[in-house]
Scaffold this motif. Structure first.
Motif, PDB file in Angstrom:
ATOM      1  N   LEU A  34      95.065  24.735  39.099  1.00 49.89           N
ATOM      2  CA  LEU A  34      94.455  24.551  40.413  1.00 49.89           C
ATOM      3  C   LEU A  34      95.476  24.749  41.520  1.00 49.89           C
ATOM      4  O   LEU A  34      95.184  25.381  42.545  1.00 49.89           O
ATOM      5  N   LEU A  50      89.383  16.233  47.976  1.00 54.53           N
ATOM      6  CA  LEU A  50      89.471  16.647  46.576  1.00 54.53           C
ATOM      7  C   LEU A  50      88.550  15.810  45.703  1.00 54.53           C
ATOM      8  O   LEU A  50      87.821  16.349  44.847  1.00 54.53           O
ATOM      9  N   GLY A 104      95.064  21.583  34.149  1.00 59.28           N
ATOM     10  CA  GLY A 104      94.261  21.517  35.370  1.00 59.28           C
ATOM     11  C   GLY A 104      95.116  21.445  36.614  1.00 59.28           C
ATOM     12  O   GLY A 104      94.860  22.143  37.608  1.00 59.28           O
ATOM     13  N   SER A 105      96.153  20.598  36.591  1.00 55.69           N
ATOM     14  CA  SER A 105      97.029  20.457  37.745  1.00 55.69           C
ATOM     15  C   SER A 105      97.738  21.770  38.057  1.00 55.69           C
ATOM     16  O   SER A 105      97.785  22.219  39.212  1.00 55.69           O
ATOM     17  N   LEU A 108      85.154  17.123  43.489  1.00 52.85           N
ATOM     18  CA  LEU A 108      85.550  17.240  42.091  1.00 52.85           C
ATOM     19  C   LEU A 108      84.469  17.888  41.216  1.00 52.85           C
ATOM     20  O   LEU A 108      84.773  18.800  40.439  1.00 52.85           O
ATOM     21  N   TRP A 144      90.731  17.185  33.449  1.00 55.31           N
ATOM     22  CA  TRP A 144      91.586  18.286  33.869  1.00 55.31           C
ATOM     23  C   TRP A 144      92.240  18.001  35.219  1.00 55.31           C
ATOM     24  O   TRP A 144      93.286  18.572  35.532  1.00 55.31           O
ATOM     25  N   PHE A 145      91.650  17.124  36.025  1.00 55.53           N
ATOM     26  CA  PHE A 145      92.148  16.913  37.388  1.00 55.53           C
ATOM     27  C   PHE A 145      92.601  15.484  37.652  1.00 55.53           C
ATOM     28  O   PHE A 145      93.085  15.175  38.737  1.00 55.53           O
ATOM     29  N   MET A 193      96.438  15.166  38.401  1.00 56.47           N
ATOM     30  CA  MET A 193      96.754  15.656  39.741  1.00 56.47           C
ATOM     31  C   MET A 193      96.355  14.636  40.805  1.00 56.47           C
ATOM     32  O   MET A 193      97.122  14.327  41.722  1.00 56.47           O
ATOM     33  N   GLU A 216      85.203  21.346  39.294  1.00 58.54           N
ATOM     34  CA  GLU A 216      85.113  21.354  37.835  1.00 58.54           C
ATOM     35  C   GLU A 216      84.146  22.436  37.349  1.00 58.54           C
ATOM     36  O   GLU A 216      84.447  23.203  36.419  1.00 58.54           O
TER      37      GLU A 216
END
Length: 295
Positions: free
Chosen positions: A198, A283, A194-195, A287, A235-236, A239, A291
């Motif tokens: 993105l 962010l 994810g990091s 989210l 996934w985030f 990050m 997503e």
């Protein structure tokens, strides 16, 4: 040696010799956020280089200095990369995750700090230029810290680079070169994917996200033999947690008000704080949208 400016955590120099050119990195040992396991990372780098991962050749590593062979290439701007570049990054990640490298270090993560009210008060009292913005987002930063601590990571955990971002990449004849491996270690796969995806699919903010580029990273990962984990907020979270810690670290540097001899200069720390104070709440607030759009 010639100083190469722009690093966010350490200081870089170029050394030209009769035996070629080298990148000499002076690690910030004064107030770093983590313990750098020099020998483990160097062994991982050597394995990756020997396996043909496009990266600078690791030459030597000591307590405070890393040396790599200098690689010429173009800097990758903070903007959506090409689909082909993103696809190859996905393939590279799959190849990295398939390396058979022993890693005995077990990462023990401390709870995310919750001292945002105190930091905001100190910032206001000392007249920091971003103090009012930080004070207005204290509750959001506390909510982000709670999210980082409680978000479920589905696994698997892989040994990986952990920081493939535009500023840690070069483009050489349109193809990637992966730099700056010192954060390498174990990480939940979804957080790594994810990091990376993105960061390569967007510009400096979150208004120019290209879903097709995000998916190109994932397509490359599958083509390289990797299997995708379940979709979800995990996934985030890596990050967001990394950016949160980076922002807090730079806040502390700014509050100290001393331009120390290692790490980023004070002006760069102020810039990093402004970016975090403005970007993290955006962010976090977007989210669910991100997503749904990307995974």
């Amino acid at each position: 040696m010639i100083r190469v400016h722009g690093g966010y955590a350490n200081r870089m120099y170029r050394l030209d010799t009769d035996h070629g050119s080298f990148a000499v990195k002076e690690l910030n040992l004064d107030d770093r956020r983590w313990t750098h396991h020099v020998e483990d990372v160097f062994r991982f780098e050597r394995a990756a280089f020997d396996a043909g991962i496009p990266m600078p050749e690791p030459i030597s590593a000591s307590h405070g200095t890393l040396v790599h062979r200098w690689v010429e290439g173009e800097k990758v701007p903070e903007a959506p990369v090409s689909a082909a570049y993103a696809f190859e990054i996905g393939e590279i990640l799959a190849r990295i995750h398939a390396l058979d490298v022993a890693w005995t270090r077990v990462s023990i993560e401390d709870p995310t700090p919750r001292d945002w009210s105190e930091l905001a008060a100190r910032a206001v009292a000392t007249g920091q230029p971003w103090a009012d913005e930080l004070a207005s987002h204290v509750e959001t930063f506390l909510a982000i810290a709670h999210f980082v601590d409680t978000c479920e990571r589905p696994g698997p955990v892989v040994l990986t680079h952990r920081d493939i971002q535009p500023w840690n990449l070069l483009s050489r004849e349109g193809r990637p070169v992966v730099l700056d491996w010192e954060l390498s270690g174990m990480l939940d796969l979804s957080g790594e994917l994810g990091s990376t995806a993105l960061s390569l699919a967007k510009g400096p903010g979150f208004d120019d996200i290209k879903p097709a580029i995000f998916r190109s990273v994932l397509d490359g990962y599958v083509a390289g033999g990797g299997a995708l984990p379940p979709s979800g907020p995990s996934w985030f979270v890596f990050m967001i947690g990394g950016w949160l810690g980076h922002t807090r670290w730079n806040i502390l540097r700014c509050l100290a008000g001393v331009d120390v001899s290692t790490g980023p200069g004070l002006a760069l720390s102020h810039q990093s704080v402004r970016n975090g104070v403005r970007g993290l709440p955006e962010l976090f607030g977007r989210l669910p949208e991100i997503e749904a759009l990307l995974v």
